[in-house]
Design an enzyme around this catalytic site. Structure first.
Site, PDB file in Angstrom:
ATOM      1  N   THR A  64       0.817  -1.211   0.000  1.00 18.35           N
ATOM      2  CA  THR A  64       0.000   0.000   0.000  1.00 18.35           C
ATOM      3  C   THR A  64       0.851   1.262   0.000  1.00 18.35           C
ATOM      4  O   THR A  64       0.453   2.298  -0.537  1.00 18.35           O
ATOM      5  CB  THR A  64      -0.939  -0.020   1.233  1.00 18.35           C
ATOM      6  OG1 THR A  64      -1.823  -1.129   1.088  1.00 18.35           O
ATOM      7  CG2 THR A  64      -1.750   1.246   1.363  1.00 18.35           C
ATOM      8  N   TYR A  88      -8.284   0.598  -3.266  1.00 21.09           N
ATOM      9  CA  TYR A  88      -7.216   1.195  -4.081  1.00 21.09           C
ATOM     10  C   TYR A  88      -6.368   0.063  -4.673  1.00 21.09           C
ATOM     11  O   TYR A  88      -6.551  -1.110  -4.335  1.00 21.09           O
ATOM     12  CB  TYR A  88      -6.340   2.108  -3.205  1.00 21.09           C
ATOM     13  CG  TYR A  88      -5.799   1.384  -2.002  1.00 21.09           C
ATOM     14  CD1 TYR A  88      -4.619   0.643  -2.078  1.00 21.09           C
ATOM     15  CD2 TYR A  88      -6.477   1.384  -0.789  1.00 21.09           C
ATOM     16  CE1 TYR A  88      -4.142  -0.062  -1.004  1.00 21.09           C
ATOM     17  CE2 TYR A  88      -6.005   0.675   0.299  1.00 21.09           C
ATOM     18  CZ  TYR A  88      -4.842  -0.043   0.183  1.00 21.09           C
ATOM     19  OH  TYR A  88      -4.368  -0.758   1.253  1.00 21.09           O
ATOM     20  N   SER A 118       1.547  -7.544  -0.557  1.00 20.65           N
ATOM     21  CA  SER A 118       2.348  -8.502   0.225  1.00 20.65           C
ATOM     22  C   SER A 118       1.626  -9.805   0.538  1.00 20.65           C
ATOM     23  O   SER A 118       2.258 -10.770   0.961  1.00 20.65           O
ATOM     24  CB  SER A 118       2.877  -7.849   1.496  1.00 20.65           C
ATOM     25  OG  SER A 118       1.878  -7.725   2.463  1.00 20.65           O
ATOM     26  N   THR A 152       1.615  -4.278   4.279  1.00 21.30           N
ATOM     27  CA  THR A 152       1.509  -4.552   5.721  1.00 21.30           C
ATOM     28  C   THR A 152       1.001  -5.965   6.037  1.00 21.30           C
ATOM     29  O   THR A 152       1.173  -6.433   7.153  1.00 21.30           O
ATOM     30  CB  THR A 152       0.598  -3.520   6.414  1.00 21.30           C
ATOM     31  OG1 THR A 152      -0.706  -3.594   5.828  1.00 21.30           O
ATOM     32  CG2 THR A 152       1.151  -2.123   6.298  1.00 21.30           C
ATOM     33  N   ASP A 153       0.363  -6.620   5.049  1.00 19.42           N
ATOM     34  CA  ASP A 153      -0.245  -7.930   5.352  1.00 19.42           C
ATOM     35  C   ASP A 153       0.767  -8.962   5.846  1.00 19.42           C
ATOM     36  O   ASP A 153       0.524  -9.673   6.816  1.00 19.42           O
ATOM     37  CB  ASP A 153      -0.960  -8.486   4.113  1.00 19.42           C
ATOM     38  CG  ASP A 153      -2.287  -7.779   3.851  1.00 19.42           C
ATOM     39  OD1 ASP A 153      -2.582  -6.795   4.535  1.00 19.42           O
ATOM     40  OD2 ASP A 153      -3.034  -8.228   2.950  1.00 19.42           O
ATOM     41  N   LYS A 161       0.486  -7.637  12.906  1.00 16.25           N
ATOM     42  CA  LYS A 161      -0.609  -6.769  12.464  1.00 16.25           C
ATOM     43  C   LYS A 161      -1.852  -7.171  13.253  1.00 16.25           C
ATOM     44  O   LYS A 161      -2.259  -8.335  13.229  1.00 16.25           O
ATOM     45  CB  LYS A 161      -0.837  -6.951  10.961  1.00 16.25           C
ATOM     46  CG  LYS A 161      -1.837  -5.970  10.371  1.00 16.25           C
ATOM     47  CD  LYS A 161      -1.911  -6.093   8.845  1.00 16.25           C
ATOM     48  CE  LYS A 161      -2.805  -4.997   8.270  1.00 16.25           C
ATOM     49  NZ  LYS A 161      -2.898  -5.052   6.810  1.00 16.25           N
ATOM     50  N   GLU A 199      -1.067 -28.555  27.071  1.00 13.17           N
ATOM     51  CA  GLU A 199      -2.321 -29.024  26.466  1.00 13.17           C
ATOM     52  C   GLU A 199      -2.126 -30.262  25.584  1.00 13.17           C
ATOM     53  O   GLU A 199      -3.087 -30.774  25.013  1.00 13.17           O
ATOM     54  CB  GLU A 199      -2.947 -27.894  25.650  1.00 13.17           C
ATOM     55  CG  GLU A 199      -3.583 -26.801  26.494  1.00 13.17           C
ATOM     56  CD  GLU A 199      -4.826 -27.262  27.252  1.00 13.17           C
ATOM     57  OE1 GLU A 199      -5.615 -28.041  26.695  1.00 13.17           O
ATOM     58  OE2 GLU A 199      -4.983 -26.834  28.411  1.00 13.17           O
TER      59      GLU A 199
HETATM   60  N1  ASP Z   1      -2.741  -5.832   1.028  1.00 17.77           N
HETATM   61  C1  ASP Z   1      -1.738  -4.794   1.195  1.00 17.77           C
HETATM   62  C2  ASP Z   1      -0.374  -5.449   1.199  1.00 17.77           C
HETATM   63  O1  ASP Z   1      -0.052  -6.123   2.138  1.00 17.77           O
HETATM   64  C3  ASP Z   1      -2.010  -4.052   2.436  1.00 17.77           C
HETATM   65  C4  ASP Z   1      -0.984  -3.021   2.830  1.00 17.77           C
HETATM   66  O2  ASP Z   1       0.082  -2.878   2.304  1.00 17.77           O
HETATM   67  O3  ASP Z   1      -1.283  -2.316   3.793  1.00 17.77           O
HETATM   68  O4  ASP Z   1       0.374  -5.264   0.273  1.00 17.77           O
END
Ligand code: ASP
Length: 360
Positions: free
Chosen positions: A43, A57, A90, A123-124, A196, A317
């Site tokens: 992103t 987006y 990602s 971020t993923d 995350k 467990e």
């Molecule tokens: N789906 C995006 C990615 O991981 C989300 C992001 O970058 O925040 O590339």
């Protein structure tokens, strides 16, 4: 040719070769650190149709040169060089990209004129790449992963400030020896610990239990602690000659689960399995036939938890000693998978692998 001349000629050739492979920085200012930005997509390189587009987006469209020129302040705090490693969202990260990225980071950090590296990333799976690099980078120089939750075209885009601070961090002497770090939302996290936690907010990255490594106060990174787990130069993992990683799958446990996915992973040839159990890594009664079949086929099983937070107690467990399971310590399933993949490049001995889970 006289032996002396021969020696001088070979030295000159080696020097020219090393020099030509060495990265250069545009308009290098000797008073500033040299930071390389390796762009992978996400992103932070995303674009939306309008300034209010914060969902829907397109990720991974802005090339690294544009990412850099969009933040002219970067050149005030460092000499910058950029490289495009991949251009993906990602969630589509591959083991091949990881290995290429890690090898490139190691080559760059071995060069005397590189002070630090910033990796721009979606971020993923950012937390996964951060932990992978934390285990395989062979340098104490700062490596910082950075992303954003809003595309660059959005009102209040978080990418430019995150990138600016990531570059400062990568050029900061005090950041050396802290393992691979993650920088978003004014906060510095350890790659091993960060995850995350919220799908759509800029404060999504947290380190449950462990907490932050530090924060930014204006342009100044302020550190409060350091992770005690082995990383970078202290690990036994080496990607230099790796072209692939052993297959490790994650299976999720839930009420009514009868082990179908464990069988699927075993039949697909998994070398390792991370069981994202309920609670403290529990395995359901109906899963055991599939678990035993996996073990019989040589699959190494790590018990983690779908809770995503907290320690898995060995022999708590499940009877880990009896079955030869490995407890994941406090690694969430996606991070446990990374350590298991790397562990399997070294050994299949479950005692040795358990020891790695206590140490890394
Ligand atoms: N789906 C995006 C990615 O991981 C989300 C992001 O970058 O925040 O590339």
């Amino acid at each position: 040719m006289k032996p002396n001349k021969k020696l001088i000629l070979s030295l000159v050739i080696v020097f020219l070769l090393v020099f030509s492979l060495q990265i250069t920085f545009a308009a290098e200012n000797p008073t500033k650190p040299n930071v390389v930005i390796l762009a992978t997509g996400g992103t932070i390189a995303g674009a939306g149709v309008t300034s209010t587009t914060t969902v829907g987006y397109t990720a991974a469209v802005t090339p690294v040169d544009k990412l850099i020129s969009n933040v002219p302040e970067l050149t005030k705090v460092a000499n910058i060089s950029g490289e495009q490693v991949s251009q993906i969202a990602s969630e589509s990260m591959t083991m091949e990209i990881w290995l290429n990225l890690a090898k490139r980071v190691n080559i760059l950090l071995a060069q005397h004129n590189v002070d630090g590296i910033v990796v721009t990333h979606g971020t993923d799976t950012l937390e996964e790449t951060a932990y992978f690099l934390d285990l395989v980078v062979k340098s104490k120089k700062p490596v910082v992963l950075v992303g954003s939750m809003r595309p660059g075209t959005a009102m209040s885009a978080d990418g430019p400030l995150n990138l600016y601070r990531a570059v400062i961090l990568a050029g900061t002497k005090e950041a050396a020896g802290k393992g691979v770090m993650v920088m978003l939302n004014d906060t510095i996290h350890a790659g091993r610990e960060v995850t995350k936690t919220i799908t759509d907010r800029v404060d999504t990255f947290q380190a449950p239990i462990a907490g932050v490594l530090g924060v930014f106060s204006g342009d100044q990174p302020v550190f409060y602690r350091k992770s005690l787990r082995k990383n970078t130069t202290a690990t036994e993992f080496d990607v230099t000659n790796l072209t692939t990683l052993p297959r490790v799958d994650i299976v999720y446990h839930y009420a009514g689960n009868a082990g179908t996915m464990i069988d699927a992973a075993t039949n697909a040839g998994a070398k390792g399995l991370v069981h994202a159990g309920t609670g403290n890594g529990s395995i359901g009664k109906a899963e055991y036939p599939a678990v035993e079949n996996a073990l019989k086929n040589g699959v190494v099983i790590v018990r983690s938890s779908r809770v995503g937070n907290g320690i898995i107690s060995r022999n708590g467990e499940a009877n880990d000693d009896k079955y030869g399971f490995i407890a994941s310590d406090n690694l969430n399933p996606q991070k446990a998978r990374i350590l298991l993949m790397l562990a399997l490049t070294k050994t299949t001995d479950v005692k040795e692998i358990q020891q790695m889970f206590w140490e890394y």
